[in-house]
Design a protein around this motif. Structure first.
Motif, PDB file in Angstrom:
ATOM      1  N   GLU A   1       0.853  -1.281  -0.066  1.00  0.00           N
ATOM      2  CA  GLU A   1       0.014   0.010   0.072  1.00  0.00           C
ATOM      3  C   GLU A   1       0.735   1.252   0.016  1.00  0.00           C
ATOM      4  OE1 GLU A   1      -3.962   1.971   2.281  1.00  0.00           O
ATOM      5  OE2 GLU A   1      -2.809   0.164   3.189  1.00  0.00           O
ATOM      6  N   GLN A   2       1.921   1.202   0.735  1.00  0.00           N
ATOM      7  CA  GLN A   2       2.977   2.194   0.965  1.00  0.00           C
ATOM      8  C   GLN A   2       3.410   2.520  -0.281  1.00  0.00           C
ATOM      9  OE1 GLN A   2       5.402   2.217   4.505  1.00  0.00           O
ATOM     10  NE2 GLN A   2       6.907   3.898   3.328  1.00  0.00           N
ATOM     11  N   ILE A   3       4.145   1.668  -0.960  1.00  0.00           N
ATOM     12  CA  ILE A   3       4.609   1.680  -2.196  1.00  0.00           C
ATOM     13  C   ILE A   3       3.967   2.025  -3.446  1.00  0.00           C
ATOM     14  CG2 ILE A   3       5.790   0.233  -4.097  1.00  0.00           C
ATOM     15  CD1 ILE A   3       6.823  -1.436  -1.690  1.00  0.00           C
ATOM     16  N   SER A   4       2.701   1.879  -3.445  1.00  0.00           N
ATOM     17  CA  SER A   4       1.721   2.228  -4.403  1.00  0.00           C
ATOM     18  C   SER A   4       1.398   3.932  -4.398  1.00  0.00           C
ATOM     19  CB  SER A   4       0.257   1.520  -4.489  1.00  0.00           C
ATOM     20  OG  SER A   4      -0.445   1.876  -3.312  1.00  0.00           O
ATOM     21  N   ARG A   5       1.895   4.381  -3.303  1.00  0.00           N
ATOM     22  CA  ARG A   5       1.452   5.684  -3.206  1.00  0.00           C
ATOM     23  C   ARG A   5       2.845   6.671  -3.459  1.00  0.00           C
ATOM     24  NH1 ARG A   5      -0.892   4.502   1.890  1.00  0.00           N
ATOM     25  NH2 ARG A   5       1.039   4.988   3.037  1.00  0.00           N
TER      26      ARG A   5
ATOM     27  N   SER B   1       5.322   8.402  -5.608  1.00  0.00           N
ATOM     28  CA  SER B   1       5.389   9.339  -6.765  1.00  0.00           C
ATOM     29  C   SER B   1       6.632   9.675  -7.064  1.00  0.00           C
ATOM     30  CB  SER B   1       4.474  10.648  -6.374  1.00  0.00           C
ATOM     31  OG  SER B   1       4.312  11.478  -7.496  1.00  0.00           O
ATOM     32  N   TYR B   2       7.033   9.429  -8.477  1.00  0.00           N
ATOM     33  CA  TYR B   2       8.286   9.870  -9.176  1.00  0.00           C
ATOM     34  C   TYR B   2       8.328  11.050 -10.155  1.00  0.00           C
ATOM     35  CZ  TYR B   2       9.633   5.204  -7.607  1.00  0.00           C
ATOM     36  OH  TYR B   2       9.876   3.745  -6.799  1.00  0.00           O
ATOM     37  N   GLU B   3       9.276  12.001 -10.058  1.00  0.00           N
ATOM     38  CA  GLU B   3       9.181  12.902 -10.733  1.00  0.00           C
ATOM     39  C   GLU B   3       9.673  12.475 -12.399  1.00  0.00           C
ATOM     40  OE1 GLU B   3      12.444  15.706  -9.635  1.00  0.00           O
ATOM     41  OE2 GLU B   3      11.820  15.683  -7.524  1.00  0.00           O
ATOM     42  N   LYS B   4       9.130  13.247 -13.266  1.00  0.00           N
ATOM     43  CA  LYS B   4       9.030  12.911 -14.704  1.00  0.00           C
ATOM     44  C   LYS B   4      10.689  12.836 -14.950  1.00  0.00           C
ATOM     45  CE  LYS B   4       5.036  14.917 -16.585  1.00  0.00           C
ATOM     46  NZ  LYS B   4       4.570  13.865 -17.121  1.00  0.00           N
ATOM     47  N   PRO B   5      11.322  12.197 -15.630  1.00  0.00           N
ATOM     48  CA  PRO B   5      10.339  11.248 -16.653  1.00  0.00           C
ATOM     49  C   PRO B   5      10.411   9.907 -15.873  1.00  0.00           C
ATOM     50  CG  PRO B   5      12.764  11.080 -17.319  1.00  0.00           C
ATOM     51  CD  PRO B   5      12.930  12.328 -16.114  1.00  0.00           C
ATOM     52  N   TYR B   6      10.679   9.864 -14.635  1.00  0.00           N
ATOM     53  CA  TYR B   6      10.582   8.641 -14.026  1.00  0.00           C
ATOM     54  C   TYR B   6       9.448   8.133 -13.461  1.00  0.00           C
ATOM     55  CZ  TYR B   6      15.552   9.532 -14.073  1.00  0.00           C
ATOM     56  OH  TYR B   6      16.857   9.841 -14.487  1.00  0.00           O
ATOM     57  N   ASP B   7       8.470   9.053 -13.694  1.00  0.00           N
ATOM     58  CA  ASP B   7       7.066   8.690 -13.259  1.00  0.00           C
ATOM     59  C   ASP B   7       6.394   7.583 -14.154  1.00  0.00           C
ATOM     60  OD1 ASP B   7       6.921  10.225 -15.930  1.00  0.00           O
ATOM     61  OD2 ASP B   7       5.044  11.104 -15.295  1.00  0.00           O
TER      62      ASP B   7
ATOM     63  N   GLN C   1      12.816   1.006   2.413  1.00  0.00           N
ATOM     64  CA  GLN C   1      13.885   1.794   1.304  1.00  0.00           C
ATOM     65  C   GLN C   1      13.313   1.552   0.027  1.00  0.00           C
ATOM     66  OE1 GLN C   1      16.837   3.607   2.367  1.00  0.00           O
ATOM     67  NE2 GLN C   1      15.559   3.655   4.234  1.00  0.00           N
ATOM     68  N   GLY C   2      12.650   0.495  -0.406  1.00  0.00           N
ATOM     69  CA  GLY C   2      12.274  -0.015  -1.784  1.00  0.00           C
ATOM     70  C   GLY C   2      11.871  -1.380  -1.726  1.00  0.00           C
ATOM     71  N   PHE C   3      11.744  -1.936  -2.796  1.00  0.00           N
ATOM     72  CA  PHE C   3      11.122  -3.446  -3.002  1.00  0.00           C
ATOM     73  C   PHE C   3      11.941  -4.049  -4.219  1.00  0.00           C
ATOM     74  CE2 PHE C   3       8.893  -0.783  -6.091  1.00  0.00           C
ATOM     75  CZ  PHE C   3       8.655  -1.686  -7.113  1.00  0.00           C
TER      76      PHE C   3
ATOM     77  N   GLY D   1      12.569  -1.239  -7.234  1.00  0.00           N
ATOM     78  CA  GLY D   1      11.963   0.017  -7.036  1.00  0.00           C
ATOM     79  C   GLY D   1      12.599   0.528  -5.793  1.00  0.00           C
ATOM     80  N   MET D   2      13.227   1.835  -5.750  1.00  0.00           N
ATOM     81  CA  MET D   2      13.734   2.336  -4.577  1.00  0.00           C
ATOM     82  C   MET D   2      12.512   3.736  -4.396  1.00  0.00           C
ATOM     83  SD  MET D   2      17.470   4.084  -4.030  1.00  0.00           S
ATOM     84  CE  MET D   2      18.382   2.814  -3.591  1.00  0.00           C
ATOM     85  N   ARG D   3      12.481   4.064  -3.039  1.00  0.00           N
ATOM     86  CA  ARG D   3      11.866   5.022  -2.716  1.00  0.00           C
ATOM     87  C   ARG D   3      12.142   6.375  -3.326  1.00  0.00           C
ATOM     88  NH1 ARG D   3      12.246   5.504   3.457  1.00  0.00           N
ATOM     89  NH2 ARG D   3      13.280   7.680   2.946  1.00  0.00           N
ATOM     90  N   PRO D   4      11.160   7.041  -3.933  1.00  0.00           N
ATOM     91  CA  PRO D   4      11.658   8.064  -5.008  1.00  0.00           C
ATOM     92  C   PRO D   4      12.483   9.156  -3.934  1.00  0.00           C
ATOM     93  CG  PRO D   4       9.123   7.749  -5.141  1.00  0.00           C
ATOM     94  CD  PRO D   4       9.678   6.973  -3.857  1.00  0.00           C
ATOM     95  N   ASP D   5      12.365   9.349  -2.897  1.00  0.00           N
ATOM     96  CA  ASP D   5      13.111  10.487  -2.262  1.00  0.00           C
ATOM     97  C   ASP D   5      14.828   9.996  -2.061  1.00  0.00           C
ATOM     98  OD1 ASP D   5      11.986   8.953  -0.209  1.00  0.00           O
ATOM     99  OD2 ASP D   5      12.820  10.025   1.208  1.00  0.00           O
TER     100      ASP D   5
END
Length: 156
Positions: A7-11, A13-19, A56-58, A73-77
């Protein structure tokens, strides 16, 4: 990976172009039973990566005939701060632990030079180029294969 992690990962949000790497809303993933929204798939193929008690990621460890294909996938920040190589090495080590005789590979969009540099530093090299469907249409991808470091010869 727990349902809470999913649920947390699905939220994220990556900046363009990584979105392009973002996910649909959690309720929709669960309803459709796709990716880590499917409890069985989440249990068999997905792992959460924690450090100091924080998600941190998955990674997805997707089994093919004699290959484990990584989805990472790494947490965007945390992206772009020099943490990627250790992250990918940890995921690769888990894949090797689970399937020591399998080849480890991953796919990456050819424009994603940031990820390609990380994967190369973590021991992957480009083995193939092809096009695949993405949410934005057909796009070129590299298949990168893990090359374990050569074992050093024992000193005499």
């Amino acid at each position: 990976m727990t349902e809470s992690d999913g649920e947390q990962i699905s939220r994220w949000s990556y900046e363009k172009p990584y979105d392009i790497y973002g996910w649909m809303p959690w309720a929709q993933m669960k309803e459709l039973g796709i990716e880590f929204g499917d409890p069985e798939l989440r249990e068999r193929q997905y792992v959460s990566v924690y450090r100091s008690g924080e998600l941190q990621g998955f990674a997805q460890l997707f089994p093919l005939s004699s290959t484990i294909r990584l989805g990472i996938g790494m947490r965007p920040d945390l992206c772009g701060h020099g943490l990627g190589t250790l992250f990918v090495q940890a995921v690769t080590a888990e894949a090797l632990r689970r399937a020591p005789d399998y080849e480890i590979d991953l796919e990456v969009l050819t424009w994603n030079q940031r990820a390609i540099k990380v994967y190369t530093r973590a021991g992957f090299s480009i083995a193939d180029t092809y096009e695949r469907m993405t949410p934005d249409g057909m796009k070129p991808f590299y298949c990168m294969v893990y090359q374990p470091p050569a074992e050093s010869a024992e000193a005499e």
